[in-house]
Motif scaffolding. Structure first.
Motif, short mmCIF file in Angstrom:
data_model
loop_
_atom_site.label_atom_id
_atom_site.label_comp_id
_atom_site.label_asym_id
_atom_site.label_seq_id
_atom_site.Cartn_x
_atom_site.Cartn_y
_atom_site.Cartn_z
N SER A 102 0.84 -1.20 0.00
CA SER A 102 0.00 0.00 0.00
C SER A 102 0.87 1.25 0.00
CB SER A 102 -0.92 -0.02 1.23
OG SER A 102 -0.15 -0.10 2.42
N ARG A 124 -2.44 -2.45 -3.31
CA ARG A 124 -3.25 -1.33 -2.82
C ARG A 124 -2.47 -0.02 -2.90
NH1 ARG A 124 -4.93 -4.59 2.72
NH2 ARG A 124 -6.00 -6.32 1.70
N ASN A 147 -5.05 -1.21 -8.66
CA ASN A 147 -4.54 -0.50 -7.49
C ASN A 147 -5.46 0.69 -7.22
OD1 ASN A 147 -1.86 -1.62 -6.34
ND2 ASN A 147 -1.53 -1.75 -8.56
N SER A 148 -4.96 1.70 -6.53
CA SER A 148 -5.77 2.89 -6.24
C SER A 148 -5.03 4.17 -6.61
CB SER A 148 -6.14 2.90 -4.74
OG SER A 148 -6.90 1.77 -4.38
#
Length: 435
Positions: A102, A124, A147-148
């Protein structure tokens, strides 16, 4: 000062600096990897600090330097700190897909000038794609899908002149796509991002599947609407529009009240009948939808819809081989439209388009008489493989009479076309199958 000694040092010092420092560089690589293990390994990476990093699982060395890291689906968790991957200055390949990493990408990745292949999909990661990434001009394949990531798609991608594959689908990238001029690009996908505007000329040769779930228009999608000039409205016109809207709202509200009073009896009857209909609905969902799908699906007895009707009677589910998010399940697969890609001695392969727009390849095996437990063990062994020439196996279904394998869909044509008709794309196909 002793002049001869000074001259000797002056001439010999550059010679010593020219010799490669293999051991110190490898020690620096070891320190960077151990910092990476401490930050995101969480006990999943069993690297022994007392041994050479070239013997560690997932690490590849060449010429006394770490050149590759392949740790797909190894339960890595957390944010990659600076001073880890960025210090691996000889790194050429990194595969960290299908983990739970992340935060933003480490900014010191700019130090990995030898990077050619990057697989980071299925994590992430968040934030904008760092500008330092666009200085890695040796990149051939970059996969940041699922993903973001936020922000826009930067024109800096034009610096990656050797790029052949760019996957950015299923992020939160917004705005318009800049005019990308990447002559070697053969695989591209920005599906399911809140993008808008017209598809630039340099990307119009791509398939429409590369732009699903966006607000984009133009070739290869539908034509863009002509731009309309916004007329300036006077204050009186704006007031008239507002008054008309209020009057229209009151009229509609009055009509709705009358209709609700008149339809009260029929509404109560419908409420009484609703529980019976809702109880019957689940029996029709998967089987009937798949059986009645006509467009885009195969309608004969060998097609995927007929098999889906059969499988829906057993109530089993897909078995996923990798940890992480399950972006689809058996019911999604049953509702998918499908088309035959090819038939062989071991069975038939279908291209299945899920309702979300995701495309997978489904292999239906035939004449497979292995016991179910032995079949599951063999499939799990195949799913654990991570090799250049293998398409990743994500899931499988196994019952007494049906066995399905679910793979990534690689739109590169048939093996025959690769061997005989499209030699220019063969090397790229090998790259895809490797990871």
């Amino acid at each position: 000062m002793d002049s001869p000694a000074f001259l000797l040092v002056f001439f010999l010092l550059p010679m010593f600096l020219c010799f490669p420092g293999g051991a110190p560089d490898l020690e620096a690589d070891r320190a960077a990897l151990l910092a990476f293990q401490a930050a995101v390994g969480r006990g999943e990476l069993s690297w022994d600090a007392s041994t050479t990093p070239c013997s560690w699982v997932g690490v590849k060395c060449d010429g006394g330097r770490v050149t590759g890291i392949r740790l797909p689906a190894t339960r890595l968790v957390g944010q990659i700190p600076a001073g880890t991957l960025g210090n691996l200055t000889a790194l050429q390949v990194v595969s960290l897909r299908l983990n739970a990493l992340s935060g933003p990408l480490p900014p010191d990745l700019v130090g990995c000038k030898e990077l050619r292949i990057v697989f980071l999909q299925g994590n992430r990661f968040s934030g904008e794609i760092p500008a330092g990434l666009f200085s890695l001009d040796k990149l051939v394949l970059l996969n940041l899908a699922i993903n973001s990531f936020t922000g826009g798609i930067s024109p800096g991608f034009n610096n990656l002149t050797h790029l052949e594959t760019l996957y950015l689908e299923r992020n939160q990238l917004s705005g318009e796509i800049p005019d990308l001029d990447l002559p070697k690009l053969v695989q591209f996908n920005v599906s399911f991002n809140p993008l808008n505007g017209s598809i630039p000329a340099g990307l119009r040769r791509m398939s429409s599947d590369a732009f699903l779930g966006t607000g984009l228009c133009g070739v290869p999608l539908g034509a863009c609407s002509p731009t309309r000039e916004k007329s300036k409205l006077s204050g009186g016109a704006i007031a008239g529009i507002a008054i008309g809207a209020v009057v229209g709202f009151l009229i509609v509200a009055f009509l709705l009240v009358i209709l609700c009073r008149r339809g009260g009896g029929s509404k109560r009857a419908a409420k009484a009948e609703a529980p019976r209909k809702s109880a019957e609905a689940p029996r029709m969902s998967a089987a009937s939808e798949m059986a009645l799908r006509g467009s885009g699906a195969v309608g004969n007895e060998n097609g995927l819809p007929a098999e889906a009707v059969y499988l829906s009677r057993y109530g089993k589910s897909l078995v996923y081989l990798k940890p992480g998010e399950k972006v689809y399940d058996l019911e999604d697969l049953l509702r998918a439209s499908a088309e035959v890609l090819g038939k062989g001695t071991t069975g038939t392969t279908y291209k299945a388009m899920l309702e979300t727009g995701m495309v997978v390849a489904v292999k239906r095996l035939k004449d497979f008489n292995l016991p179910e437990e032995e079949f599951r063990e063999k499939v799990k062994a195949i799913g654990a493989m991570d090799h250049q020439n293998l398409v990743p196996l994500h899931a499988f279904y196994c019952s007494k009479d049906e066995k399905l394998l679910v793979y990534d869909y690689i739109p590169m044509g048939s093996l025959s076309s690769i061997l005989h008709g499209e030699s220019s794309s063969f090397s790229y196909s090998v790259f895809m199958f490797f990871f």
